[in-house]
Design a protein around this motif. Structure first.
Motif, mmCIF file in Angstrom:
data_model
loop_
_atom_site.group_PDB
_atom_site.id
_atom_site.type_symbol
_atom_site.label_atom_id
_atom_site.label_comp_id
_atom_site.label_asym_id
_atom_site.label_seq_id
_atom_site.Cartn_x
_atom_site.Cartn_y
_atom_site.Cartn_z
ATOM 1 N N ARG A 183 -11.429 0.110 -5.092
ATOM 2 C CA ARG A 183 -12.948 0.182 -5.163
ATOM 3 C C ARG A 183 -13.578 0.170 -6.351
ATOM 4 N NH1 ARG A 183 -14.141 6.692 -3.577
ATOM 5 N NH2 ARG A 183 -13.032 7.472 -5.491
ATOM 6 N N SER A 213 -2.388 -5.116 10.157
ATOM 7 C CA SER A 213 -3.863 -5.010 10.906
ATOM 8 C C SER A 213 -4.832 -4.306 9.865
ATOM 9 C CB SER A 213 -3.747 -4.226 12.349
ATOM 10 O OG SER A 213 -2.931 -4.840 13.301
ATOM 11 N N ILE A 214 -4.114 -3.629 9.038
ATOM 12 C CA ILE A 214 -5.159 -3.010 8.012
ATOM 13 C C ILE A 214 -5.710 -3.888 7.186
ATOM 14 C CG2 ILE A 214 -3.692 -0.765 8.134
ATOM 15 C CD1 ILE A 214 -2.445 -1.452 5.333
ATOM 16 N N SER A 215 -6.888 -3.770 6.429
ATOM 17 C CA SER A 215 -7.490 -4.590 5.503
ATOM 18 C C SER A 215 -6.563 -4.716 4.232
ATOM 19 C CB SER A 215 -9.072 -3.973 5.445
ATOM 20 O OG SER A 215 -8.875 -2.808 4.521
ATOM 21 N N VAL A 216 -7.329 -5.879 3.546
ATOM 22 C CA VAL A 216 -6.515 -6.050 2.306
ATOM 23 C C VAL A 216 -6.696 -5.061 1.258
ATOM 24 C CG1 VAL A 216 -6.260 -7.708 0.162
ATOM 25 C CG2 VAL A 216 -6.730 -8.469 2.588
ATOM 26 N N GLU A 217 -7.885 -4.180 1.230
ATOM 27 C CA GLU A 217 -8.389 -3.077 0.573
ATOM 28 C C GLU A 217 -7.387 -1.817 0.708
ATOM 29 O OE1 GLU A 217 -10.598 -4.940 2.192
ATOM 30 O OE2 GLU A 217 -12.046 -5.966 0.746
ATOM 31 N N GLU A 218 -7.260 -1.728 2.134
ATOM 32 C CA GLU A 218 -6.376 -0.722 2.318
ATOM 33 C C GLU A 218 -4.996 -0.971 2.189
ATOM 34 O OE1 GLU A 218 -8.123 1.523 6.301
ATOM 35 O OE2 GLU A 218 -7.781 -0.574 6.803
ATOM 36 N N ILE A 233 -7.734 -9.543 -4.135
ATOM 37 C CA ILE A 233 -8.872 -9.661 -2.966
ATOM 38 C C ILE A 233 -9.280 -11.037 -3.287
ATOM 39 C CG2 ILE A 233 -10.696 -8.746 -2.018
ATOM 40 C CD1 ILE A 233 -9.856 -6.048 -3.146
ATOM 41 N N ARG A 251 -3.930 -12.137 2.267
ATOM 42 C CA ARG A 251 -4.116 -11.661 3.662
ATOM 43 C C ARG A 251 -2.743 -10.932 4.070
ATOM 44 N NH1 ARG A 251 -8.446 -12.174 2.275
ATOM 45 N NH2 ARG A 251 -10.316 -13.206 3.054
ATOM 46 N N SER A 252 -2.766 -10.227 5.117
ATOM 47 C CA SER A 252 -1.497 -9.664 5.391
ATOM 48 C C SER A 252 -1.092 -10.393 6.703
ATOM 49 C CB SER A 252 -1.904 -8.351 6.371
ATOM 50 O OG SER A 252 -2.355 -7.183 5.684
ATOM 51 N N ARG A 296 -3.726 2.414 11.300
ATOM 52 C CA ARG A 296 -4.778 3.034 10.313
ATOM 53 C C ARG A 296 -5.044 4.490 10.515
ATOM 54 N NH1 ARG A 296 -8.901 -0.325 9.119
ATOM 55 N NH2 ARG A 296 -8.875 -2.472 10.088
#
Length: 314
Positions: free
Chosen positions: A17, A224-229, A291, A296-297, A309
């Motif tokens: 972040r 399935s989690i976002s790239v940031e996570e 990012i 991408r996952s 998650r």
């Protein structure tokens, strides 16, 4: 007794972040370094400029740099750089390259001995001619360029496209800011500095590869989690290792800066700076830039997104 944990295993701090601050900050520092490099320039040492370096040690333990400079300039060899080092009367003199080849450089040393040997002990005498210094410039530059090219090729083969580009960006970032350290501090840039830069390239690569190996592993595990996570999880899961490596290397290098003496102090100071920069870039530059590179996952078999998650969030 349990093992010491510098960084708790269950920490889920959001490093990514901060990319809106760290990436522009790094870009500004890189641009400023390039501008200063062309305007201020590096303080090239005798290895690259040619000339004569003489290090003196006052027999009385006290050296008068002003008096030494005045006496040295009276020899008629042009401007002389005089710098005190240490705390026990150490002084270094740098004479510019003289016309007349090795014989002319020898006269510089001999007349300096005649002038100072009564009150000072000659600790080091080094003479480099213009031809040798030119060869060193070319060899040093070629060595750095080839090392960087080899690192880039290794990263390109080892990682997927986005990960390789991110690692290359982080390595170049560290090299430029290390050169910026020399520009800002005006520390002497010599062959030892080349060795320091190459060492920092290796350290930077090591830090980045550790994080990106974990990123690639987690890409396969959590789809399935976002790239940031994903990136935050990668940094957090390797933070214990990163903190331990950075801390031990920093303390060892700090000891060299304080107790290592003048012979290796310049190298140690650059490495001390490099440890901080490389650790920072692995966390706040190389990882967040993925990012914007479109990481991408990987798609895979259907899994329970909610369970994934829940497993990642505190």
């Amino acid at each position: 007794m349990g093992l010491l944990r510098i960084y708790p295993d269950d920490t889920r701090f959001g490093f990514v972040r901060f990319r809106r601050v760290t990436l522009p900050l790094s870009a500004i520092l890189v641009v400023a370094t390039i501008i200063l490099g062309f305007t201020v320039g590096l303080n090239f040492g005798i290895d690259f400029r040619g000339g004569t370096l003489i290090e003196l040690q006052a027999k009385s333990g006290q050296a008068d740099a002003g008096s030494i400079r005045q006496s040295a300039e009276s020899l008629g060899f042009g401007g002389v750089e005089v710098q005190e080092f240490g705390s026990q009367g150490g002084v270094s003199l740098r004479f510019a390259i003289q016309d007349g080849g090795e014989e002319a450089q020898g006269r510089v040393v001999q007349q300096a001995r005649n002038l100072f040997e009564e009150d000072y002990e000659f600790r080091r005498v080094e003479t480099v001619g213009p031809r040798v210094s030119g060869e060193l410039v070319r060899s040093g530059t070629l060595g750095v360029v080839l090392a960087i090219a080899a690192v880039m090729a290794y990263l390109w083969v080892r990682f997927e496209l986005q990960l390789a580009i991110g690692a290359i960006i982080g390595t170049i970032h560290d090299i430029i800011l290390t050169v910026g350290f020399f520009v800002v501090t005006q520390s002497e840039f010599n062959m030892t500095s080349i060795a320091a830069i190459l060492t920092i390239v290796g350290y930077s690569l090591n830090e980045t590869v550790v994080v990106f190996d974990r990123t690639r592993e987690l890409m396969r595990r959590y789809k399935s989690i976002s790239v940031e996570e994903l990136l935050d999880l990668s940094v957090n899961s390797t933070m214990s290792r990163t903190a331990m490596t950075a801390t031990t290397t920093f303390l060892a290098t700090l000891a060299l800066v304080i107790f290592g003496g003048e012979a290796i102090r310049g190298f140690a100071e650059v490495m001390l700076f490099g440890v901080v920069i490389c650790t920072y870039s692995a966390i706040f530059v190389s990882s967040p830039v993925l990012i914007y590179l479109g990481l991408r996952s990987r798609p895979g078999e259907a899994e329970e997104a909610a369970d994934e998650r829940a497993a990642q969030l505190p």
